[in-house]
Design an enzyme around this catalytic site. Structure first.
Site, PDB file in Angstrom:
ATOM      1  N   CYS A   1      26.612   9.124 -22.079  1.00 32.37           N
ATOM      2  CA  CYS A   1      25.924  10.407 -22.198  1.00 32.37           C
ATOM      3  C   CYS A   1      26.797  11.480 -22.830  1.00 32.37           C
ATOM      4  O   CYS A   1      26.292  12.547 -23.195  1.00 32.37           O
ATOM      5  CB  CYS A   1      25.455  10.888 -20.830  1.00 32.37           C
ATOM      6  SG  CYS A   1      24.546   9.629 -19.932  1.00 32.37           S
TER       7      CYS A   1
ATOM      8  N   CYS B   1      14.920  14.954 -11.439  1.00 29.69           N
ATOM      9  CA  CYS B   1      15.679  14.057 -12.325  1.00 29.69           C
ATOM     10  C   CYS B   1      15.302  14.233 -13.791  1.00 29.69           C
ATOM     11  O   CYS B   1      14.146  14.507 -14.104  1.00 29.69           O
ATOM     12  CB  CYS B   1      15.431  12.604 -11.944  1.00 29.69           C
ATOM     13  SG  CYS B   1      15.863  12.210 -10.245  1.00 29.69           S
TER      14      CYS B   1
ATOM     15  N   HIS C   1      16.818  14.044 -21.675  1.00 29.39           N
ATOM     16  CA  HIS C   1      18.164  13.508 -21.877  1.00 29.39           C
ATOM     17  C   HIS C   1      18.158  12.263 -22.762  1.00 29.39           C
ATOM     18  O   HIS C   1      18.329  11.144 -22.274  1.00 29.39           O
ATOM     19  CB  HIS C   1      18.795  13.219 -20.520  1.00 29.39           C
ATOM     20  CG  HIS C   1      20.203  12.720 -20.587  1.00 29.39           C
ATOM     21  ND1 HIS C   1      21.098  13.112 -21.570  1.00 29.39           N
ATOM     22  CD2 HIS C   1      20.879  11.852 -19.796  1.00 29.39           C
ATOM     23  CE1 HIS C   1      22.245  12.503 -21.386  1.00 29.39           C
ATOM     24  NE2 HIS C   1      22.155  11.728 -20.322  1.00 29.39           N
TER      25      HIS C   1
END
Lengths: 139, 389
Positions: B87, B210, B331
């Site tokens: 990430c 989340c 994300h």
């Protein structure tokens, strides 16, 4: 004098023991130079750079540092399941917790179960209050 | 000290679900926007750093991904380097670009980050995400990222240094910010009831806490200061670029984000009190609370208080994740680190519209990646400063 040359002779990962079924314990690596321990055993000590690491069985009872009950399925692990971080004599290990009746609490004492045929081959269960701890489990 | 590198242009492809778009389409949008924003043509670029974590597992394009996406926009010949740090791939690619300019090797560098995570079977993507941990050690445990954050938060809840209310408030704040961001995946505010009532994922985290599987791309043009002309537009200078790898746990060491931020503050000659706006790595919305402490915005145990004070939302002294952060912006793994920088560049140039943080002139981007020994494997921290032309 550098001991990195000894690290060249470390056994390959595939042959390096991580648990001892007979002893029912996880086997960590302990640095001969500084005493630092890590599980699984590595070839070089991350704390002092020493290349001589010996096997050291970890205590079979540890202290629960934290946990989470997971509700989403992944890699053939059926939910819900409980993952945890546990302190085994100063070494932090990740594992499942099974045989829970109630939610665990940070600080609980948990006992290791080793079963080399399974995947993962180790997990923790709550330690019964009345259970006697063998004297060789001092951390 | 860094005094010769600027962020010369930024661009993004919206984050969300784009099944009909190829990674080449996502990158074309983000990269061309950044190049146009920098006022240059593709021929002016000296080198490219391309960040992507999962296209190998998800599309089969394991090698030369950067070269394939750059071919679509006619970029050939120049050095193109593929970067992966889970990430933190985007910020790692940015770090490399900054180093290339500082080393005197390149004057203008394009940095792209992209990810296409929606595939036919969601479980394939979840499985691919598992490869951000050391499979040799944790394979078979089902140690998902949600569980990792769940464990971090559990410890704090048990200790009493965070409350359930704080976790809910973080998710609400994130969605409020995302609602103002046309690039965000999630653009609707949420209520406490909705957050608590959404599907449990990994205790104490629920679905609305989340970040989601997401497609997207972002791009940044890095240049030697003074090399490109931007007219009257405010300049965005790089003041710090630091990277750290986690240390294995043997005690109560500072987290990798704490170590990395300390190094960044030292490099920039600043402290957390000097920052106006931050983009932090809230893969789960309540993770933001942990970063308040680790980045030095408050002491250990005061994160809840800081959030409830309003200091970290619009109108506050240290606005955190004006974009909505990972949890609301989404994300797409390789794209996130550069999306943080795009947001901060807009903030520092006073171009953030409805999300504008007043008088933003010092900003921090914190981008973490992977999982090792109980901490993120990698962290990059960049500090940016806005100055007049």
């Amino acid at each position: 004098m550098s001991t990195l040359i000894d690290a060249l002779k470390a056994d390959p990962i595939a042959e390096r023991s991580r648990l001892d079924q007979a002893a029912g314990a996880l086997v960590a690596g302990e640095c001969e130079a500084c005493g630092a321990r890590r599980w699984p055993r590595r070839a070089v000590c991350p704390e002092c750079g020493g290349g001589r690491i010996v096997e050291r069985p970890l205590p079979r009872v540890g202290t629960l540092l934290t946990w989470s009950r997971v509700w989403v399925a992944i890699e053939n692990v059926a939910p819900p399941y409980v993952v945890c971080m546990i302190d085994l004599g100063g070494v932090v290990v990740f594992a499942h917790v099974r045989e829970l009746i109630l939610d665990p609490h940070v600080g609980d004492r948990l006992r290791l179960v080793v079963a080399t045929g399974e995947r993962p081959p180790y997990w923790f269960v709550p330690l019964d209050e009345g259970e006697r701890m063998p004297i060789d489990d001092r951390g | 000290m860094i005094d010769d590198v600027e962020v010369a242009g930024v661009g993004m492809h919206p984050f969300g679900r784009f099944p009909e778009r190829h990674i080449k389409d996502l990158v074309r949008t983000a990269a061309l926007r950044a190049v146009i924003d920098a006022g240059i043509e593709t021929r002016d670029i000296d080198a490219v750093y391309s960040a992507n974590a999962l296209a190998g597992l998800l599309t089969g394009q394991e090698q030369v991904r950067g070269q394939t996406v750059m071919s679509e926009i006619g970029i050939e010949g120049i050095p193109i380097t593929n970067v992966e740090n889970a990430c933190a791939s985007g910020s790692t690619a940015l770090r490399e670009a900054i180093l290339a300019v500082r080393a005197g090797v390149s004057d203008v560098v394009l940095v792209v980050g992209f990810e296409k995570m929606f595939v036919d079977e969601r479980t394939i993507t979840l499985q691919a995400l598992q490869s951000a941990a050391d499979l040799d050690i944790v394979s078979g445990l089902g140690l998902q990222f949600t569980a990792v954050y769940g464990m971090r938060l559990r410890k704090r809840l048990d200790e009493g240094t965070l409350k359930a209310d704080d976790l809910i408030a973080a998710a609400i704040k994130s969605h409020n910010h995302g609602a103002k961001n046309p690039y965000a995946q999630h653009r609707e505010p949420v209520t406490a009831e909705e957050v608590v009532g959404s599907r449990p994922i990994a205790d104490p985290l629920t679905l609305l806490m989340c970040s989601s599987i997401c497609d997207g791309a972002s791009a940044v043009v890095v240049a030697r200061r003074g090399h490109l002309d931007h007219g009257d537009r405010r300049r965005v200078l790089v003041r710090a670029s630091q990277m750290r790898t986690a240390r294995s746990r043997s005690g109560n060491e500072a987290s990798v984000a704490t170590e990395c931020a300390r190094a960044a503050y030292e490099q920039a000659g600043l402290g957390p009190e000097d920052l106006n706006v931050l983009e932090v790595h809230d893969a789960m919305a309540p993770g933001e609370l942990l970063y308040y402490e680790q980045l030095g915005l408050c002491d250990y145990g005061d994160a809840g208080k800081l959030l409830h004070s309003g200091a970290t939302t619009f109108g506050g002294t240290h606005v955190v994740n004006p974009s909505g952060g990972l949890s609301s912006r989404g994300h797409p793994v390789g794209a996130t680190g550069l999306a943080q920088v795009a947001e901060l560049a807009w903030q520092l140039r006073a171009e953030a519209g409805a999300r504008q943080v007043e008088s933003a002139h010092l900003a921090m981007a914190q981008n973490s990646g992977g999982f090792i020994e109980g901490d993120s494997a990698v962290c990059n921290v960049h500090i940016l400063q806005g100055v007049s032309a």
